[in-house]
Design an enzyme around this catalytic site. Structure first.
Site, PDB file in Angstrom:
ATOM      1  N   LYS A   1       1.787  -4.696  -0.484  1.00  0.00           N
ATOM      2  CA  LYS A   1       3.188  -4.272  -0.465  1.00  0.00           C
ATOM      3  C   LYS A   1       3.946  -5.324   0.328  1.00  0.00           C
ATOM      4  O   LYS A   1       3.780  -5.421   1.538  1.00  0.00           O
ATOM      5  CB  LYS A   1       3.281  -2.886   0.194  1.00  0.00           C
ATOM      6  CG  LYS A   1       4.702  -2.393   0.408  1.00  0.00           C
ATOM      7  CD  LYS A   1       4.727  -0.940   0.896  1.00  0.00           C
ATOM      8  CE  LYS A   1       6.153  -0.487   1.181  1.00  0.00           C
ATOM      9  NZ  LYS A   1       6.251   0.922   1.550  1.00  0.00           N
ATOM     10  N   TRP A   2       4.737  -6.125  -0.359  1.00  0.00           N
ATOM     11  CA  TRP A   2       5.426  -7.271   0.274  1.00  0.00           C
ATOM     12  C   TRP A   2       6.817  -6.817   0.710  1.00  0.00           C
ATOM     13  O   TRP A   2       7.718  -6.657  -0.101  1.00  0.00           O
ATOM     14  CB  TRP A   2       5.527  -8.419  -0.738  1.00  0.00           C
ATOM     15  CG  TRP A   2       6.108  -9.688  -0.186  1.00  0.00           C
ATOM     16  CD1 TRP A   2       7.404  -9.902   0.194  1.00  0.00           C
ATOM     17  CD2 TRP A   2       5.430 -10.928   0.032  1.00  0.00           C
ATOM     18  NE1 TRP A   2       7.571 -11.183   0.638  1.00  0.00           N
ATOM     19  CE2 TRP A   2       6.383 -11.841   0.552  1.00  0.00           C
ATOM     20  CE3 TRP A   2       4.110 -11.362  -0.149  1.00  0.00           C
ATOM     21  CZ2 TRP A   2       6.052 -13.156   0.879  1.00  0.00           C
ATOM     22  CZ3 TRP A   2       3.793 -12.668   0.168  1.00  0.00           C
ATOM     23  CH2 TRP A   2       4.753 -13.557   0.684  1.00  0.00           C
ATOM     24  N   ASP A   3       6.968  -6.645   2.022  1.00  0.00           N
ATOM     25  CA  ASP A   3       8.227  -6.122   2.552  1.00  0.00           C
ATOM     26  C   ASP A   3       9.092  -7.248   3.110  1.00  0.00           C
ATOM     27  O   ASP A   3       8.606  -8.379   3.339  1.00  0.00           O
ATOM     28  CB  ASP A   3       7.914  -5.111   3.670  1.00  0.00           C
ATOM     29  CG  ASP A   3       8.965  -4.025   3.775  1.00  0.00           C
ATOM     30  OD1 ASP A   3      10.054  -4.187   3.202  1.00  0.00           O
ATOM     31  OD2 ASP A   3       8.699  -3.018   4.465  1.00  0.00           O
TER      32      ASP A   3
ATOM     33  N   CYS B   1       8.982  -5.067  -2.209  1.00  0.00           N
ATOM     34  CA  CYS B   1       9.523  -3.904  -1.499  1.00  0.00           C
ATOM     35  C   CYS B   1      10.902  -4.187  -0.927  1.00  0.00           C
ATOM     36  O   CYS B   1      11.896  -3.623  -1.349  1.00  0.00           O
ATOM     37  CB  CYS B   1       8.558  -3.483  -0.404  1.00  0.00           C
ATOM     38  SG  CYS B   1       9.261  -2.224   0.664  1.00  0.00           S
TER      39      CYS B   1
ATOM     40  N   ASP C   1       0.434   1.228   5.149  1.00  0.00           N
ATOM     41  CA  ASP C   1       1.741   0.608   5.399  1.00  0.00           C
ATOM     42  C   ASP C   1       1.781  -0.031   6.787  1.00  0.00           C
ATOM     43  O   ASP C   1       0.736  -0.273   7.422  1.00  0.00           O
ATOM     44  CB  ASP C   1       2.829   1.686   5.211  1.00  0.00           C
ATOM     45  CG  ASP C   1       4.155   1.109   4.738  1.00  0.00           C
ATOM     46  OD1 ASP C   1       4.810   0.433   5.550  1.00  0.00           O
ATOM     47  OD2 ASP C   1       4.521   1.317   3.575  1.00  0.00           O
ATOM     48  N   ASP C   2       2.955  -0.301   7.259  1.00  0.00           N
ATOM     49  CA  ASP C   2       3.237  -0.981   8.526  1.00  0.00           C
ATOM     50  C   ASP C   2       2.445  -0.368   9.699  1.00  0.00           C
ATOM     51  O   ASP C   2       2.193   0.830   9.724  1.00  0.00           O
ATOM     52  CB  ASP C   2       4.749  -0.804   8.794  1.00  0.00           C
ATOM     53  CG  ASP C   2       5.271  -1.805   9.794  1.00  0.00           C
ATOM     54  OD1 ASP C   2       4.470  -2.533  10.393  1.00  0.00           O
ATOM     55  OD2 ASP C   2       6.508  -1.852   9.964  1.00  0.00           O
TER      56      ASP C   2
ATOM     57  N   ASN D   1      12.629  -6.944   5.649  1.00  0.00           N
ATOM     58  CA  ASN D   1      13.527  -5.900   6.124  1.00  0.00           C
ATOM     59  C   ASN D   1      14.813  -6.357   6.787  1.00  0.00           C
ATOM     60  O   ASN D   1      15.441  -5.570   7.498  1.00  0.00           O
ATOM     61  CB  ASN D   1      12.769  -4.990   7.104  1.00  0.00           C
ATOM     62  CG  ASN D   1      11.883  -4.014   6.365  1.00  0.00           C
ATOM     63  OD1 ASN D   1      12.368  -3.170   5.631  1.00  0.00           O
ATOM     64  ND2 ASN D   1      10.579  -4.156   6.517  1.00  0.00           N
TER      65      ASN D   1
ATOM     66  N   TRP E   1      21.456   0.524   1.948  1.00  0.00           N
ATOM     67  CA  TRP E   1      20.113   1.044   2.190  1.00  0.00           C
ATOM     68  C   TRP E   1      20.088   2.559   1.920  1.00  0.00           C
ATOM     69  O   TRP E   1      20.943   3.300   2.402  1.00  0.00           O
ATOM     70  CB  TRP E   1      19.684   0.764   3.641  1.00  0.00           C
ATOM     71  CG  TRP E   1      18.324   1.328   3.912  1.00  0.00           C
ATOM     72  CD1 TRP E   1      17.127   0.711   3.696  1.00  0.00           C
ATOM     73  CD2 TRP E   1      18.031   2.633   4.432  1.00  0.00           C
ATOM     74  NE1 TRP E   1      16.102   1.566   4.029  1.00  0.00           N
ATOM     75  CE2 TRP E   1      16.624   2.745   4.483  1.00  0.00           C
ATOM     76  CE3 TRP E   1      18.807   3.720   4.838  1.00  0.00           C
ATOM     77  CZ2 TRP E   1      15.981   3.897   4.939  1.00  0.00           C
ATOM     78  CZ3 TRP E   1      18.173   4.878   5.286  1.00  0.00           C
ATOM     79  CH2 TRP E   1      16.765   4.948   5.346  1.00  0.00           C
TER      80      TRP E   1
ATOM     81  N   ASP F   1      14.085   3.217  -0.125  1.00  0.00           N
ATOM     82  CA  ASP F   1      13.392   3.977   0.916  1.00  0.00           C
ATOM     83  C   ASP F   1      13.767   5.452   0.843  1.00  0.00           C
ATOM     84  O   ASP F   1      13.165   6.286   1.508  1.00  0.00           O
ATOM     85  CB  ASP F   1      13.777   3.448   2.306  1.00  0.00           C
ATOM     86  CG  ASP F   1      12.821   2.358   2.753  1.00  0.00           C
ATOM     87  OD1 ASP F   1      11.859   2.073   2.017  1.00  0.00           O
ATOM     88  OD2 ASP F   1      13.043   1.784   3.843  1.00  0.00           O
TER      89      ASP F   1
ATOM     90  N   ARG G   1      16.606  -5.218  13.059  1.00  0.00           N
ATOM     91  CA  ARG G   1      15.353  -4.459  13.209  1.00  0.00           C
ATOM     92  C   ARG G   1      14.405  -5.203  14.155  1.00  0.00           C
ATOM     93  O   ARG G   1      13.222  -5.334  13.900  1.00  0.00           O
ATOM     94  CB  ARG G   1      14.678  -4.233  11.856  1.00  0.00           C
ATOM     95  CG  ARG G   1      13.808  -2.985  11.827  1.00  0.00           C
ATOM     96  CD  ARG G   1      12.857  -2.950  10.640  1.00  0.00           C
ATOM     97  NE  ARG G   1      12.220  -1.654  10.541  1.00  0.00           N
ATOM     98  CZ  ARG G   1      11.042  -1.449   9.984  1.00  0.00           C
ATOM     99  NH1 ARG G   1      10.361  -2.429   9.459  1.00  0.00           N
ATOM    100  NH2 ARG G   1      10.531  -0.244   9.936  1.00  0.00           N
TER     101      ARG G   1
END
Ligand code: DGJ
Length: 736
Positions: free
Chosen positions: A471-473, A521, A357-358, A475, A190, A543, A437
């Site tokens: 925006k397809w994240d 993403c 975003d988030d 994590n 990352w 990121d 997370r």
């Protein structure tokens, strides 16, 4: 005379055992405009991998049909099959247990078929069948004529009476016989994705594999190059390149055997993935995407970029908008007013797309940090009382497009969704959930979960026709895998079925929303492969928005993936990830190498900085067709000694180019950079204009001058200002 012939034949019979040499009875050529793979069909009906390289003349047949290899001790020749199966000591491309328990497979030619898929694509299907079992394997190639790319996949159909158990099925196999092999591969983690490494392969096995299920490319990428006999150069030398179009676990192996032959296998990782194939069922592997160049790796990249824009990217021929993404500007801390202010500022800056975003969703468990709320995709009433649609419509009024962040594959244990559907969560039987997370993965092997995802996507986009970007994240990786949906004896299908479930969701979404822009993403660079990319318009490369880090990340990423798809944002200084300071010009000059965006609170740019940013956005808009649709030429590698990097994009017509050069070390008073340009028309004349000129720095000495393509490519430019973060962007325009 007759006696001589008889003696010769007798001698040959002694030297070559009867079963050793099986003459070729025919050839199969899989060709593009410049490349070719050639296979021959031996008398014993084995299909032999003969050649991959520059296209041969049509009459160059004698060698391929007749050449004989060294013999092995068992009398077999050292020629390689198109798809080696278990039974020999080679690492097999196919390993399975037949319905009666036999663990070897022996494939022979049945027939082959060639068909035009379209004016640019030729499909060749080589059909093989086991000598004793009703097991059919088709090796399928698609040859993209103009782009010089060949894809390969394999379809296995079980016509046996009972089920077969596949332990391993690769997408492709490539044998090479050179004196030395130099492998270029990519690694990282990352914030430091796509670091490039070149190493000499030595006897034994080198394997590159992902076992994270998703986030499959955060630490290694299924893309590689093998340079023959010498390290890869930009403009010379033989380079073979492959990239596996698969977003799950994969395995690439490079094995040099005792004969010095390199065997390259690529495909789904067999790790914990044994698969039962029922009678009459077909299993298809993902595609391996091949190209080759006898003129270095620069051409390899340009082949991939051209192919990707046309076949592995949504809307690959359309110019991308300049984006302002809210993440580093506000993180979770925003409300409607703040977002509207950002949209106003974005409009001022000339930005064309605002992405929220988030943090915009969740009511019972408001998403004010990363601990809760994933799964509850309704706008948070406190933060956004009028909902998402209201903001999208506001952006539209201001002349901007509007996008929104989602992470539909995930669920927070603290969410209404997890309370309602605990059975949808990926877990290993009764074992404790392992959070990453603070979140879990939803079980995409389950069609109900796939439906939920498609419906949720539809709901979100349904709130306004002005939401045109997602925006397809994603994590987290998967550990402790397991599915409540899959039967006990199918748990090892999980890894593959998850990704096929995801692809099915992508397919459905794309069918419903063909025009929406979707960013891949995945935590930044976490899912960067041609399998997923084809459903998306772009990816978020990392990121890490620090310009110095990005020089390296984008250098590695753009070896395979084109600038048009490389989300590349200017952020604030000091950088949030590295805490490094760098000038705004430098940040723009680096970000302009991809799809330009901003990742900051616009109010943090005031005065001269604000003016610079506005001008830089306008400048980018003027030159972006060259960057996004042109050809990339790497000029100076950041990996070389010296602390410099330079590359350029040249329009397809060679009538314009953008050159970018960066200094990232202190070069003292004495050192300066000279570098030759590439890809221009030597007979054309080009006028040089410096873009984004630095305030207070004297104009570039060549400003406004006209150079021939020939002198730019044979003599080159020099860069005399060489402080730590000096950078230069030049536009070259052909004049009549
Ligand atoms: C990871 C992404 O890469 C970031 O850009 C941002 O969207 C965060 N997730 C939000 O949680």
């Amino acid at each position: 005379m007759r006696r001589n012939i008889v003696i010769t034949l007798l001698l040959l019979a002694i030297i070559i055992p009867a079963k050793a040499y099986s003459a070729a009875t025919g050839e199969i050529r899989v060709g593009t405009s410049e490349l070719e793979m050639v296979f021959t069909i031996a008398e014993n009906r084995k299909v032999i991998y003969q050649y991959f390289g520059d296209k041969l003349s049509a009459d160059s047949k004698t060698m391929l049909l007749n050449r004989q290899y060294k013999l092995r001790r068992d009398g077999r020749m050292l020629d390689a099959e198109v798809f080696p199966s278990a039974g020999d000591f080679l690492d097999p491309a196919l390993q399975l247990t037949h319905s009666d328990g036999v663990i070897t497979t022996d494939l022979y030619y049945v027939d082959h078929a060639v068909a035009n898929v379209d004016a640019n694509t030729v499909e060749t299907r080589i059909n093989l069948r086991d000598a004793l079992y009703a097991l059919d394997v088709s090796v399928v190639f698609k040859a993209y004529q103009k782009e010089n790319v060949i894809t390969q996949c394999v379809e296995l159909t079980n016509h046996e009476k009972g089920s077969v158990r596949v332990e391993r099925i690769a997408s492709a196999y490539l044998p090479l016989h050179k004196r030395m092999y130099y492998l270029t591969h990519f690694y990282g983690g990352w914030g430091g994705e796509m670091k490039m490494e070149e190493e000499v392969l030595t006897p034994g096995v080198k394997s590159i594999e992902a076992r994270t299920g998703i986030l499959n490319t955060e630490s290694v990428n299924p893309s590689f190059m093998v340079s023959a006999d010498a390290p890869a150069q930009e403009n010379s030398g033989e380079v073979y390149a492959g990239s596996l179009a698969w977003s799950g676990n994969y395995k690439l192996t490079f094995e040099i055997d005792k004969y010095g032959i390199l065997h390259i296998l690529s495909g789904i990782n067999p790790y914990a993935s044994g698969r039962t194939i029922e009678p009459d069922e077909t299993f298809a592997t993902p595609e391996m995407v091949w190209t080759y160049s006898s003129a270095g790796r620069g051409q390899i990249s340009r082949n991939y970029h051209d192919w990707c824009r046309r076949y592995a990217l949504a809307h690959g021929d359309e110019i991308r908008p300049v984006v302002l993404n809210s993440w580093e500007g506000t993180y979770f801390d925003f409300d409607e007013k703040k977002v509207m202010d950002m949209i106003d500022d974005a409009a001022d800056f000339g930005v064309e797309m605002f992405v929220l975003d988030d943090g915009w969703f969740g009511n019972k468990y408001p998403r004010n940090d990363d601990r809760v709320g994933l799964g509850d995709w309704q706008a948070n009433k406190k933060k956004l009382p009028h909902g998402l649609g209201y903001l999208a419509d506001y952006a539209h009024e201001k002349g901007l497009k509007f996008g929104v962040w989602v992470e539909l594959e995930m669920v927070s244990p603290k969410s209404e969704l997890a309370e309602k559907h605990p059975e949808w969560i990926v877990k290993s039987g009764e074992r404790d959930l392992l959070l990453v997370r603070n979140q879990c993965v939803l079980d995409l092997t389950n069609p109900a979960v796939q439906d939920y995802m498609v419906e949720t996507f539809d709901d979100i986009l349904g709130s306004s026709p002005n939401i045109t970007y997602v925006k397809w994240d994603s994590n987290r990786f998967i550990n402790n895998p397991g599915s409540e949906y899959l039967p006990d004896d199918r748990q090892t299908h999980f890894w593959v079925d998850y990704i096929n479930g995801l692809y099915s969701v992508y397919e459905r979404i794309r069918e419903m929303y063909p025009h929406v822009t979707i960013q891949l993403c995945s935590s930044g660079g976490g899912r960067l492969d041609f399998g997923a990319l084809k459903y998306h318009d772009e990816f978020w490369a990392s990121d890490n928005t620090n310009s110095l880090s990005r020089i390296f990340i984008q250098y590695g990423t753009n070896m395979f993936f084109p600038a048009i798809a490389t989300g590349s944002h200017v952020s604030i200084s000091p950088n949030h990830q590295t805490h490094m300071h760098s000038p705004l010009k430098y940040r723009f000059d680096v970000a302009m190498g991809g799809r330009l965006g901003m990742e900051l609170q616009p109010k943090d740019l005031q005065g001269d900085e604000r003016t610079f940013a506005m001008n830089a956005v306008e400048t980018y808009k003027k030159v972006r067709p060259i960057i996004q649709l042109g050809d990339l030429y790497r000029l100076v590698s950041p990996y070389d000694e010296g602390g410099w990097a330079a590359h350029m994009y040249v329009s397809k017509e060679k009538d314009a180019a953008v050159v970018m050069a960066y200094s990232f070390e202190f070069h003292g008073r004495d050192r300066f950079l000279e570098f030759k340009l590439d890809g221009l028309d030597k007979n054309k004349k080009y006028k040089l204009t410096e873009l984004n000129p630095a305030k207070g720095r004297k104009p570039y000495w060549g400003e406004g001058m006209v150079f021939t393509g020939d002198e730019l490519m044979k003599i080159g430019l020099n860069i005399n200002d060489s402080d730590m973060f000096d950078s230069f962007v030049f536009l070259l325009t052909a004049i009549d």
